[in-house]
Design an enzyme around this catalytic site. Structure first.
Site, PDB file in Angstrom:
ATOM      1  N   HIS A 160       2.148   2.373  -3.607  1.00  9.78           N
ATOM      2  CA  HIS A 160       1.074   2.595  -3.945  1.00  9.78           C
ATOM      3  C   HIS A 160       0.541   4.024  -4.307  1.00  9.78           C
ATOM      4  CE1 HIS A 160      -1.105  -0.545  -6.739  1.00  9.78           C
ATOM      5  NE2 HIS A 160      -0.630  -1.325  -5.376  1.00  9.78           N
TER       6      HIS A 160
ATOM      7  N   THR B 229       1.178  -1.406  -0.126  1.00 10.31           N
ATOM      8  CA  THR B 229       0.298   0.063   0.297  1.00 10.31           C
ATOM      9  C   THR B 229       1.195   1.043   0.144  1.00 10.31           C
ATOM     10  OG1 THR B 229      -1.544  -1.364   1.067  1.00 10.31           O
ATOM     11  CG2 THR B 229      -1.890   1.267   1.430  1.00 10.31           C
TER      12      THR B 229
HETATM   13 ZN   LIG Z   1       0.283  -3.057   5.023  1.00  6.05          ZN
END
Ligand SMILES: [Zn+2]
Ligand SMILES: [Zn+2]
Length: 339
Positions: free
Chosen positions: A42, A39
């Site tokens: 990202h 994440t």
């Molecule tokens: Zn994570």
């Protein structure tokens, strides 16, 4: 204290991040280590700018010790080793009303929607904390969050010691799912094509097959008396995994989707009908998954440190994300947030 601030696409800056005194119901934590997760990558790539208030400290996988508690907090005291379950569900949407907090329509993910843990000090609501055993190594504790993702996946897949399990994809989460399934007593096979990840999985004593070299569906049939796998975890989030998963599943098998599919992928619905397969999604974790993951990591039944590829100072945040973007062979990289 210092913090690593996301400043816009592919840019981090390390600067002063003053400690915030805890308000009523809050706790201030001195962060020991922060783990870099997909994440965060990202965010670095600029894919999540609509949720970030630039410049913002990000990060949601961590370990630390309680520095200060706000008014009304009685469950924690200064010096307690803790980790944060970085979610605040809204409590009011239809998902929350049904108790489905992991899929809250307005979920606040700490480290995404609000400031995160890549800093020396982090102030969060007390209800997001989980206490750790006093003797736990705080480096290992930083992998409890991905272990909690694994625990949720196992709960969703209803894994028992009777199951033959195939895990497609041996990134950190895939490895967690495989290790936790094995600890449950299941027979486990990993499918992976990346040589570095194959090697890490083998170092954990896992059986790994490269589907580019071996006929994986035939191999699974051979290992299961022609039945197929009881449970298949898809942990790549990619089309070849989605294509493979139905080919490996026995009659009425559970297929658990753990990988994040950024693009829709073709799935063999005919096979799902014909074999009465059950496809289940799994996202994030509940408090119970942290309570499962904490003793697993603390017990040292598994050499969890093999998941930690490197530990680096906050100052190296930018170069570390650049290396990850270039495809460096990392499982987990931890940022040392305490100096
Ligand atoms: Zn994570
Ligand atoms: Zn909600």
């Amino acid at each position: 204290m210092r913090g690593a601030f996301y400043q816009g696409t592919k840019r981090f800056g390390v600067g002063d991040s003053p400690p915030l005194p805890p308000k009523a119901g809050e706790v201030r934590i001195n962060i020991a280590y922060g783990g870099i997760c997909g994440t965060d990558v990202h965010i670095y790539m600029g894919h999540m700018d609509h949720r970030i208030k630039i410049p913002q400290v990000i990060g949601h996988e961590m370990s630390g010790t309680v520095a200060e508690v706000g008014e009304g907090v009685t469950e924690f005291k200064t010096g307690d080793k803790v980790i944060v379950r970085p979610l605040i569900p809204c409590g009011r949407c239809p998902a929350c009303e049904a108790g489905h907090y992991t899929v809250c329509h307005h979920i606040n993910v700490l480290g995404v929607d609000t400031p995160g843990c890549f800093q020396g000090s982090w102030t969060v609501p007390a209800e997001t904390l989980h206490r750790l055993p006093d003797d736990i190594d705080l480096k290992l504790a930083a992998v409890i969050e991905p272990a909690a993702v694994g625990a949720h996946a196992l709960r969703t897949g209803q894994i028992t010691g009777e199951d033959y399990v195939v895990v497609i994809g041996a990134g950190p989460i895939g490895i967690m799912v495989a290790l936790e399934s094995k600890l449950k007593g299941a027979r486990v096979l990993i499918s992976e094509i990346n040589p570095f990840r194959i090697n890490v999985a083998q170092e954990f004593g896992m059986e790994v097959v490269n589907p580019k070299e071996t006929d994986l569906p035939a191999y699974v049939l051979e290992k299961t008396g022609n039945a197929g796998a009881d449970v298949v975890f898809e942990v790549t989030g990619l089309a070849p995994g989605a294509e493979m998963m139905t080919k490996l599943a026995r009659s009425r098998a559970r297929i658990v989707i753990v990988g994040i599919f950024a693009e829709p992928a073709p799935v063999d619905l005919g096979r799902i009908m014909w074999r009465e397969l059950q496809v289940r999604g799994v996202r994030l974790y509940d408090a119970v998954d942290f309570e499962t993951a904490i003793p697993l990591v603390a017990a040292k039944a598994v050499p969890w440190d093999k998941l930690i590829s490197d530990v680096r100072p906050l100052e190296r945040t930018q170069e570390t994300f650049e290396e990850i973007e270039r495809g460096a062979n990392f499982m987990k990289v931890l940022l040392n947030c305490s100096d």
